[in-house]
Motif scaffolding. Structure first.
Motif, mmCIF file in Angstrom:
data_model
loop_
_atom_site.group_PDB
_atom_site.id
_atom_site.type_symbol
_atom_site.label_atom_id
_atom_site.label_comp_id
_atom_site.label_asym_id
_atom_site.label_seq_id
_atom_site.Cartn_x
_atom_site.Cartn_y
_atom_site.Cartn_z
ATOM 1 N N SER A 19 12.476 -31.849 22.798
ATOM 2 C CA SER A 19 13.228 -30.673 23.242
ATOM 3 C C SER A 19 13.226 -29.642 22.117
ATOM 4 O O SER A 19 14.112 -28.801 22.018
ATOM 5 C CB SER A 19 14.656 -31.058 23.644
ATOM 6 N N LEU A 20 12.210 -29.705 21.265
ATOM 7 C CA LEU A 20 12.071 -28.813 20.124
ATOM 8 C C LEU A 20 10.875 -27.899 20.374
ATOM 9 O O LEU A 20 9.734 -28.344 20.366
ATOM 10 C CB LEU A 20 11.850 -29.638 18.854
ATOM 11 N N PHE A 21 11.144 -26.617 20.641
ATOM 12 C CA PHE A 21 10.089 -25.688 20.998
ATOM 13 C C PHE A 21 10.234 -24.392 20.209
ATOM 14 O O PHE A 21 11.357 -23.914 19.985
ATOM 15 C CB PHE A 21 10.147 -25.338 22.485
ATOM 16 N N LEU A 22 9.103 -23.809 19.822
ATOM 17 C CA LEU A 22 9.130 -22.506 19.181
ATOM 18 C C LEU A 22 9.633 -21.463 20.177
ATOM 19 O O LEU A 22 9.333 -21.533 21.365
ATOM 20 C CB LEU A 22 7.727 -22.099 18.722
ATOM 21 N N GLY A 44 19.632 -28.309 23.705
ATOM 22 C CA GLY A 44 20.080 -28.403 25.087
ATOM 23 C C GLY A 44 18.958 -28.228 26.094
ATOM 24 O O GLY A 44 19.186 -28.346 27.290
ATOM 25 N N LEU A 45 17.752 -27.934 25.632
ATOM 26 C CA LEU A 45 16.635 -27.833 26.556
ATOM 27 C C LEU A 45 16.298 -29.213 27.100
ATOM 28 O O LEU A 45 16.454 -30.216 26.419
ATOM 29 C CB LEU A 45 15.406 -27.263 25.842
#
Length: 180
Positions: A19-22, A44-45
């Protein structure tokens, strides 16, 4: 090492979720140790399956795929001194404190390795190595003689040191780390 364009994994393997996105418009080349938090989306994504994501971008990961057992063997060789000549082994384990930084609490860091402060491990010398990227986090910790090692692998990137420190408490009887 697998070819740079290969994204599959040999079976069996875990699925990886991130859930870690640029952020939109962020250039990966602009991400630094000081600004990375501001370059990524808010927590929270919903997790995205990143299993087939190519890891060749991840510098030292080099698109190498290893089993947990293989990583334990590599770690034991690093920790015990059986992998490198003595001068290189000493260089790897020439440690600097991580105090005040944003990395492993109560530890000192060397060339890709760390050693936990014996004051928080009940007097044990415990060495470790690990890494994290989208959808995966791995850490191995053990005694310098290589006699006792544990490994923790999660199918999401690093979120907290609590999982590792709880495993150390269970395996080595280390006291709970305050503040985790």
């Amino acid at each position: 090492m697998r070819p740079a364009d290969e994204t599959g994994y040999p079976e069996p393997h875990p699925r990886a979720y991130s859930s870690l996105f640029l952020k939109d418009g962020a250039d990966p080349e602009d991400v630094t140790a000081d600004n990375w938090r501001s370059m990524f989306e808010e927590p929270g994504l919903l997790p995205l399956d990143t299993t087939e994501y190519n890891s060749s971008w991840a510098w030292s990961a080099g698109n190498v795929i290893s089993t947990t057992g293989e990583m334990i063997q590599v770690f034991d060789a690093f920790a015990s001194g059986s992998l490198l000549p003595p001068a290189q082994h000493r260089a790897v384990w020439s440690l600097v404190s991580t105090e005040g930084g944003n990395w492993i609490p109560n530890a000192a860091y060397g060339l890709g390795v760390f050693e936990l402060d014996p004051a928080v491990t009940g007097g044990l010398t415990l060495r470790g190595m690990g890494g994290s990227m989208q959808g995966s986090h791995f850490a191995a910790v053990g005694t310098p003689d290589g006699e006792q090692t544990i490994a923790v692998h999660t199918n999401t990137e690093f979120k907290t040191w609590k999982v590792l420190f709880n495993a150390l408490e269970a395996q080595f009887g280390t006291p709970p780390i305050p503040g985790l």
